[in-house]
Scaffold this active site. Structure first.
Site, short mmCIF file in Angstrom:
data_model
loop_
_atom_site.label_atom_id
_atom_site.label_comp_id
_atom_site.label_asym_id
_atom_site.label_seq_id
_atom_site.Cartn_x
_atom_site.Cartn_y
_atom_site.Cartn_z
N TYR A 93 0.83 -1.20 0.00
CA TYR A 93 0.00 0.00 0.00
C TYR A 93 0.87 1.25 0.00
O TYR A 93 2.02 1.23 0.42
CB TYR A 93 -0.96 0.01 1.19
CG TYR A 93 -0.33 0.26 2.55
CD1 TYR A 93 -0.21 1.55 3.06
CD2 TYR A 93 0.13 -0.79 3.34
CE1 TYR A 93 0.35 1.78 4.31
CE2 TYR A 93 0.69 -0.58 4.58
CZ TYR A 93 0.80 0.72 5.07
OH TYR A 93 1.36 0.95 6.30
N CYS A 94 0.28 2.34 -0.51
CA CYS A 94 0.90 3.67 -0.40
C CYS A 94 -0.18 4.60 0.14
O CYS A 94 -1.02 4.17 0.94
CB CYS A 94 1.50 4.12 -1.74
SG CYS A 94 0.34 4.20 -3.12
N TRP A 95 -0.17 5.86 -0.24
CA TRP A 95 -1.13 6.81 0.35
C TRP A 95 -2.57 6.49 -0.05
O TRP A 95 -3.45 6.36 0.77
CB TRP A 95 -0.75 8.24 -0.03
CG TRP A 95 -1.78 9.25 0.36
CD1 TRP A 95 -2.55 10.01 -0.48
CD2 TRP A 95 -2.18 9.63 1.68
NE1 TRP A 95 -3.40 10.82 0.23
CE2 TRP A 95 -3.19 10.61 1.56
CE3 TRP A 95 -1.79 9.21 2.95
CZ2 TRP A 95 -3.81 11.19 2.66
CZ3 TRP A 95 -2.41 9.79 4.06
CH2 TRP A 95 -3.39 10.76 3.92
#
Length: 370
Positions: A93-95
């Site tokens: 995941y990222c933002w």
């Protein structure tokens, strides 16, 4: 699972590794518990790409960013992921589940791993945390421990946890003792978001049918604020008050805050914040004791002149069940004394639970008859 279907928060536990592809600064502010940080852009690179995006062009930012991401992914493949087996299943995941996590997932899949992407990234987890707190806190059967400064409330909570009870250690999550002198030496408080992440993680583990013990806190612990729903629920819950003698409290404080003598100037500076409340003469005396490392007279006067005078009035104002509180006397706050206190509290709580169950059975019988 389809390689094209982003994964939802509820399914995150099905994966071998949870990877946070954001920058180290973003990870430090808050992250999903258990995640490892493998940034595709470090702090400086992310700032540089953002500047180029705004001041030069989105194309130039993407071109340079792609080169940076490729170099960082190559390093992770050579180092962090070098020992992963062919059947390894990571969740990334990222933002917001966008380019950064997407880039990593693409490369991991090219290797042959069943990498998946978390739908909407960290942003979705943040919403999950807020929803959990709002939904689960009102369901808690809280038992609030109150007591004047130095009553060893936190240590009693730990003893209850060691006895297998459910405990909400708010000061532990906040890395702060909740008073003027509550900063822990060499320990930074977490961000507001990470404090709430730790709180939500604990709430998820509780059995709602069992009592949860919590210390009666103010709305803030150091720089961290408690969720309003928790403050309101805590202040309406039953109270057990630890009535420790001044002698026992002083002895406990001298043990629990002994490290304050290691930095006399820091201690003197913090005491200076009380000058408007206590007056110049009193603060000068306290600061002199701080510099002399004379903690016994200092703590004795802090209890008698600063903490105790407002204690009972403050508790009655904040806790709606203060007048019907159950009281536990304590003249010994040694480790053995704290264990004994925990046993007394459990006996009180079991009595209250039995009485509550009796009322419940009577009400159920009445409802059946009606």
């Amino acid at each position: 699972m389809s390689h094209r279907q982003p994964i939802r928060i509820a399914d995150r536990h099905q994966f071998d590794t949870l990877i946070d592809a954001r920058s180290p600064a973003e990870f430090a502010q808050d992250h999903i518990p258990g995640a490892i940080n493998c940034p595709v852009l470090d702090n400086e690179e992310r700032a540089r790409i953002g500047t180029i995006y705004k001041q030069v062009s989105p194309f130039e930012a993407k071109r340079l960013g792609a080169a940076m991401v490729s170099a960082n992914l190559a390093r992770h493949l050579q180092e962090t992921f070098a020992d992963k087996p062919a059947n390894w299943k990571p969740l990334v995941y990222c933002w917001r589940g966008g380019l950064r996590s997407g880039s990593m997932v693409t490369w991991l899949r090219l290797v042959g791993w069943d990498a998946q992407q978390l739908a909407n990234g960290y942003k979705s987890y943040r919403g999950h945390v807020i929803e959990l707190i709002d939904r689960l806190v009102p369901q808690l059967r809280l038992q609030v421990l109150c007591g004047a400064t130095g009553s060893a409330k936190t240590r009693v909570l730990h003893a209850l946890a060691e006895a297998g009870e459910q405990v909400l250690d708010l000061e532990g999550y906040a890395s702060h003792k909740g008073s003027l002198l509550g900063n822990l030496p060499g320990v930074e408080q977490p961000s507001q978001k990470y404090f709430e992440t730790l709180l939500a993680q604990q709430l998820e583990s509780f059995d709602p049918s069992r009592t949860v013990y919590v210390e009666g806190e103010s709305a803030k612990i150091g720089r961290v604020s408690l969720p309003l729903v928790l403050v309101e629920h805590m202040r309406q819950s039953p109270v057990i008050a630890l009535d420790a003698t001044p002698e026992a409290r002083l002895a406990y404080l001298l043990r629990d805050y002994a490290y304050l003598g290691d930095d006399p100037q820091m201690l003197a500076d913090k005491l200076g914040w009380l000058k408007e409340l206590q007056g110049k003469e009193t603060i000068s005396r306290w600061q002199a004791w701080a510099h002399e490392r004379s903690l016994s007279p200092l703590f004795s006067e802090l209890m008698a002149q600063h903490y105790d005078p407002h204690y009972e009035r403050s508790q009655e104002r904040h806790f709606t069940q203060w007048r019907t509180r159950r009281r536990v006397q304590a003249d010994d706050l040694s480790e053995a004394g704290i264990t004994a206190l925990a046993r007394q509290i459990l006996a009180l709580a079991r009595h209250d639970t039995g009485r509550w169950m009796g009322h419940r059975r009577v009400n159920q019988a009445f409802e059946s008859a009606v």
